[in-house]
Design a protein around this motif. Structure first.
Motif, PDB file in Angstrom:
ATOM      1  N   GLY A   5     -22.024 -14.536  12.783  1.00 40.48           N
ATOM      2  CA  GLY A   5     -22.132 -15.664  13.703  1.00 40.48           C
ATOM      3  C   GLY A   5     -23.357 -16.484  13.387  1.00 40.48           C
ATOM      4  N   GLU A   6     -23.457 -17.656  13.968  1.00 36.85           N
ATOM      5  CA  GLU A   6     -24.583 -18.524  13.676  1.00 36.85           C
ATOM      6  C   GLU A   6     -24.992 -19.242  14.946  1.00 36.85           C
ATOM      7  OE1 GLU A   6     -27.376 -19.290  12.287  1.00 36.85           O
ATOM      8  OE2 GLU A   6     -26.266 -19.058  10.438  1.00 36.85           O
ATOM      9  N   ALA A   7     -26.287 -19.262  15.221  1.00 33.73           N
ATOM     10  CA  ALA A   7     -26.794 -19.950  16.404  1.00 33.73           C
ATOM     11  C   ALA A   7     -27.091 -21.392  16.057  1.00 33.73           C
ATOM     12  CB  ALA A   7     -28.054 -19.260  16.906  1.00 33.73           C
ATOM     13  N   ARG A   8     -26.479 -22.316  16.767  1.00 32.75           N
ATOM     14  CA  ARG A   8     -26.706 -23.748  16.575  1.00 32.75           C
ATOM     15  C   ARG A   8     -27.308 -24.312  17.858  1.00 32.75           C
ATOM     16  NH1 ARG A   8     -24.460 -27.633  13.307  1.00 32.75           N
ATOM     17  NH2 ARG A   8     -22.958 -26.149  12.476  1.00 32.75           N
ATOM     18  N   VAL A   9     -28.287 -25.211  17.704  1.00 34.98           N
ATOM     19  CA  VAL A   9     -28.912 -25.812  18.873  1.00 34.98           C
ATOM     20  C   VAL A   9     -28.073 -27.002  19.310  1.00 34.98           C
ATOM     21  CG1 VAL A   9     -30.971 -26.950  19.731  1.00 34.98           C
ATOM     22  CG2 VAL A   9     -31.193 -25.063  18.128  1.00 34.98           C
ATOM     23  N   THR A  10     -27.616 -26.980  20.541  1.00 33.25           N
ATOM     24  CA  THR A  10     -26.831 -28.070  21.097  1.00 33.25           C
ATOM     25  C   THR A  10     -27.760 -29.116  21.679  1.00 33.25           C
ATOM     26  OG1 THR A  10     -26.710 -27.081  23.270  1.00 33.25           O
ATOM     27  CG2 THR A  10     -25.025 -26.433  21.682  1.00 33.25           C
ATOM     28  N   PRO A  11     -27.257 -30.345  21.979  1.00 30.09           N
ATOM     29  CA  PRO A  11     -28.116 -31.360  22.579  1.00 30.09           C
ATOM     30  C   PRO A  11     -28.758 -30.897  23.883  1.00 30.09           C
ATOM     31  CG  PRO A  11     -26.106 -32.349  21.758  1.00 30.09           C
ATOM     32  CD  PRO A  11     -25.944 -30.868  21.635  1.00 30.09           C
ATOM     33  N   GLN A  16     -24.935 -22.196  20.554  1.00 29.84           N
ATOM     34  CA  GLN A  16     -23.498 -21.949  20.546  1.00 29.84           C
ATOM     35  C   GLN A  16     -23.178 -21.182  19.274  1.00 29.84           C
ATOM     36  OE1 GLN A  16     -21.843 -25.924  20.558  1.00 29.84           O
ATOM     37  NE2 GLN A  16     -21.493 -25.857  18.362  1.00 29.84           N
ATOM     38  N   GLU A  17     -22.158 -20.370  19.328  1.00 27.06           N
ATOM     39  CA  GLU A  17     -21.833 -19.538  18.181  1.00 27.06           C
ATOM     40  C   GLU A  17     -20.976 -20.303  17.188  1.00 27.06           C
ATOM     41  OE1 GLU A  17     -22.814 -16.357  17.343  1.00 27.06           O
ATOM     42  OE2 GLU A  17     -24.256 -16.828  18.904  1.00 27.06           O
ATOM     43  N   GLU A  18     -21.360 -20.251  15.917  1.00 25.93           N
ATOM     44  CA  GLU A  18     -20.567 -20.846  14.847  1.00 25.93           C
ATOM     45  C   GLU A  18     -19.745 -19.736  14.207  1.00 25.93           C
ATOM     46  OE1 GLU A  18     -21.221 -23.565  10.858  1.00 25.93           O
ATOM     47  OE2 GLU A  18     -22.792 -22.246  11.580  1.00 25.93           O
ATOM     48  N   SER A  19     -18.472 -19.958  14.025  1.00 23.42           N
ATOM     49  CA  SER A  19     -17.618 -18.933  13.443  1.00 23.42           C
ATOM     50  C   SER A  19     -18.012 -18.655  12.000  1.00 23.42           C
ATOM     51  CB  SER A  19     -16.155 -19.389  13.493  1.00 23.42           C
ATOM     52  OG  SER A  19     -15.957 -20.488  12.644  1.00 23.42           O
ATOM     53  N   ALA A  20     -17.598 -17.480  11.516  1.00 15.27           N
ATOM     54  CA  ALA A  20     -17.935 -17.095  10.148  1.00 15.27           C
ATOM     55  C   ALA A  20     -17.344 -18.059   9.137  1.00 15.27           C
ATOM     56  CB  ALA A  20     -17.432 -15.680   9.889  1.00 15.27           C
ATOM     57  N   THR A  21     -16.198 -18.669   9.465  1.00 17.07           N
ATOM     58  CA  THR A  21     -15.559 -19.586   8.522  1.00 17.07           C
ATOM     59  C   THR A  21     -16.394 -20.841   8.296  1.00 17.07           C
ATOM     60  OG1 THR A  21     -14.298 -20.566  10.332  1.00 17.07           O
ATOM     61  CG2 THR A  21     -13.241 -18.793   9.113  1.00 17.07           C
ATOM     62  N   GLY A  22     -17.262 -21.173   9.244  1.00 11.89           N
ATOM     63  CA  GLY A  22     -18.085 -22.368   9.075  1.00 11.89           C
ATOM     64  C   GLY A  22     -19.422 -22.102   8.431  1.00 11.89           C
ATOM     65  N   ARG A  24     -20.244 -21.033   5.382  1.00 11.62           N
ATOM     66  CA  ARG A  24     -20.440 -21.580   4.038  1.00 11.62           C
ATOM     67  C   ARG A  24     -20.673 -23.080   4.103  1.00 11.62           C
ATOM     68  NH1 ARG A  24     -20.529 -20.079  -0.863  1.00 11.62           N
ATOM     69  NH2 ARG A  24     -20.020 -17.950  -0.250  1.00 11.62           N
ATOM     70  N   SER A  25     -19.970 -23.754   5.002  1.00 11.74           N
ATOM     71  CA  SER A  25     -20.186 -25.188   5.161  1.00 11.74           C
ATOM     72  C   SER A  25     -21.616 -25.461   5.618  1.00 11.74           C
ATOM     73  CB  SER A  25     -19.181 -25.752   6.170  1.00 11.74           C
ATOM     74  OG  SER A  25     -19.453 -27.112   6.442  1.00 11.74           O
ATOM     75  N   THR A  26     -22.112 -24.656   6.558  1.00 10.80           N
ATOM     76  CA  THR A  26     -23.483 -24.835   7.038  1.00 10.80           C
ATOM     77  C   THR A  26     -24.481 -24.542   5.923  1.00 10.80           C
ATOM     78  OG1 THR A  26     -22.782 -24.175   9.249  1.00 10.80           O
ATOM     79  CG2 THR A  26     -25.139 -24.167   8.812  1.00 10.80           C
ATOM     80  N   ARG A  27     -24.200 -23.515   5.138  1.00 15.35           N
ATOM     81  CA  ARG A  27     -25.072 -23.171   4.022  1.00 15.35           C
ATOM     82  C   ARG A  27     -25.136 -24.326   3.032  1.00 15.35           C
ATOM     83  NH1 ARG A  27     -23.205 -17.738   1.886  1.00 15.35           N
ATOM     84  NH2 ARG A  27     -23.627 -17.280   4.073  1.00 15.35           N
ATOM     85  N   ARG A  29     -24.762 -27.410   3.808  1.00 12.83           N
ATOM     86  CA  ARG A  29     -25.564 -28.456   4.456  1.00 12.83           C
ATOM     87  C   ARG A  29     -27.047 -28.190   4.271  1.00 12.83           C
ATOM     88  NH1 ARG A  29     -24.792 -28.183  10.101  1.00 12.83           N
ATOM     89  NH2 ARG A  29     -26.003 -30.116  10.238  1.00 12.83           N
ATOM     90  N   VAL A  30     -27.439 -26.923   4.327  1.00 13.18           N
ATOM     91  CA  VAL A  30     -28.840 -26.563   4.096  1.00 13.18           C
ATOM     92  C   VAL A  30     -29.246 -26.965   2.677  1.00 13.18           C
ATOM     93  CG1 VAL A  30     -30.470 -24.644   3.894  1.00 13.18           C
ATOM     94  CG2 VAL A  30     -28.842 -24.689   5.794  1.00 13.18           C
ATOM     95  N   ALA A  31     -28.426 -26.601   1.690  1.00 15.71           N
ATOM     96  CA  ALA A  31     -28.735 -26.942   0.305  1.00 15.71           C
ATOM     97  C   ALA A  31     -28.740 -28.453   0.098  1.00 15.71           C
ATOM     98  CB  ALA A  31     -27.727 -26.274  -0.627  1.00 15.71           C
ATOM     99  N   ARG A  32     -27.781 -29.146   0.724  1.00 16.43           N
ATOM    100  CA  ARG A  32     -27.703 -30.601   0.576  1.00 16.43           C
ATOM    101  C   ARG A  32     -28.929 -31.274   1.183  1.00 16.43           C
ATOM    102  NH1 ARG A  32     -24.653 -34.346  -2.422  1.00 16.43           N
ATOM    103  NH2 ARG A  32     -25.840 -36.209  -1.926  1.00 16.43           N
ATOM    104  N   SER A  33     -29.415 -30.749   2.289  1.00 14.00           N
ATOM    105  CA  SER A  33     -30.604 -31.317   2.926  1.00 14.00           C
ATOM    106  C   SER A  33     -31.812 -31.186   2.001  1.00 14.00           C
ATOM    107  CB  SER A  33     -30.873 -30.608   4.259  1.00 14.00           C
ATOM    108  OG  SER A  33     -31.981 -31.181   4.915  1.00 14.00           O
TER     109      SER A  33
END
Length: 281
Positions: A5-11, A16-22, A24-27, A29-33
């Motif tokens: 799971g992944e903790a994301r800061v909401t407004p 909120q929990e991010e599913s495992a399927t997301g 790699r997409s978040t990872r 985004r980290v590299a792209r940033s």
């Protein structure tokens, strides 16, 4: 490394929990940033991406393991404050290569320049073919060593392993049907976009396989021509040319206009030089 799971800061400030399927997409985004903003601290990334610092650290751990990013001490300009300098994370060479590059277009432009400089037309095509053959020879030593070290009945398999190490995802298997030989299958082509425009690259590779394995080989399909896999038929015959019954695979059939490789040499202008048929698999 896998996370559940992944903790994301909401407004509103709550996680909120991010599913495992997301993940790699978040990872990504980290590299792209890091690519867009340069070497970054955990706090920098967390602020830009709206993630907790703990979440960013977990993704960075995975990216470091995959050799996409590397940590280093942050450079300090002016007076150094107390305490250890913060770590920053920068893309490695491998990490940069993972993003879209302009190498394909650059290579295509270079080959077009070679063709024009040689005078265009047949002379230009011959110049590109000469470049393609020279390129293969410059990369050939590893393949020769692998094939020559293998027993005769394992040489196609040895070549497949060497190609896989260079990113071609190659396999070797017995040829189907009545064919007496093997099929070398390359499931990936790192230069496919360039080869679509310049089939001389495929032709030079096929010629090299023939010399390396000591027998006439036949390219049945290529990814560059729209097939799902590059397939090369390798008969179980000696290197010296024999009659059609000894060297020609019995499937797939040739197109009516296509000359036999025993009666007509392949040239850079002959489209059949890179695909002599379609993949029968």
């Amino acid at each position: 490394m896998k996370y559940v799971g992944e903790a994301r800061v909401t407004p509103q400030g709550g996680p909120q929990e991010e599913s495992a399927t997301g993940e790699r997409s978040t990872r990504n985004r980290v590299a792209r940033s890091i690519l867009d903003h340069g070497p970054s601290t955990v706090a920098d990334l967390a602020g830009r991406l709206g993630l907790t610092q703990a979440a960013v650290r977990r993704h960075l751990d995975a990216l470091v393991t995959d050799d996409v990013v590397a940590a280093r001490d942050q450079r300090v300009y002016g007076a150094r404050t107390r305490g250890r300098p913060a770590k920053v994370f920068a893309l490695t060479e491998c990490g940069r290569d993972a993003f879209d590059q302009s190498y394909d277009e650059l290579a295509s432009e270079a080959l077009r320049w070679i063709a024009r400089a040689a005078g265009g037309g047949a002379a230009g095509e011959a110049a590109v073919a000469a470049f393609a053959r020279d390129r293969i020879e410059s990369l050939a030593e590893t393949y020769r060593a692998a094939v020559e070290a293998a027993p005769p009945d394992k040489r196609t398999e040895a070549l497949a392993k060497a190609l896989t190490a260079d990113g071609y995802a190659a396999t070797a298997r017995s040829a189907p049907g009545r064919q007496r030989g093997e099929q070398l299958c390359q499931h990936h082509c790192p230069v496919v976009h360039v080869a679509e425009q310049f089939p001389q690259l495929c032709e030079a590779e096929t010629e090299f396989f023939s010399r390396l394995l000591g027998t006439h080989v036949q390219r049945l399909a290529t990814i560059a021509h729209g097939d799902g896999v590059c397939t090369t038929y390798i008969p179980n015959v000696p290197a010296a040319p024999e009659g059609p019954d000894g060297t020609e695979p019995r499937e797939p059939p040739r197109a009516p206009h296509q000359a036999s490789p025993q009666t007509a040499p392949r040239t850079a202008r002959d489209p059949s030089a890179s695909t002599a048929g379609r993949n029968p698999a």
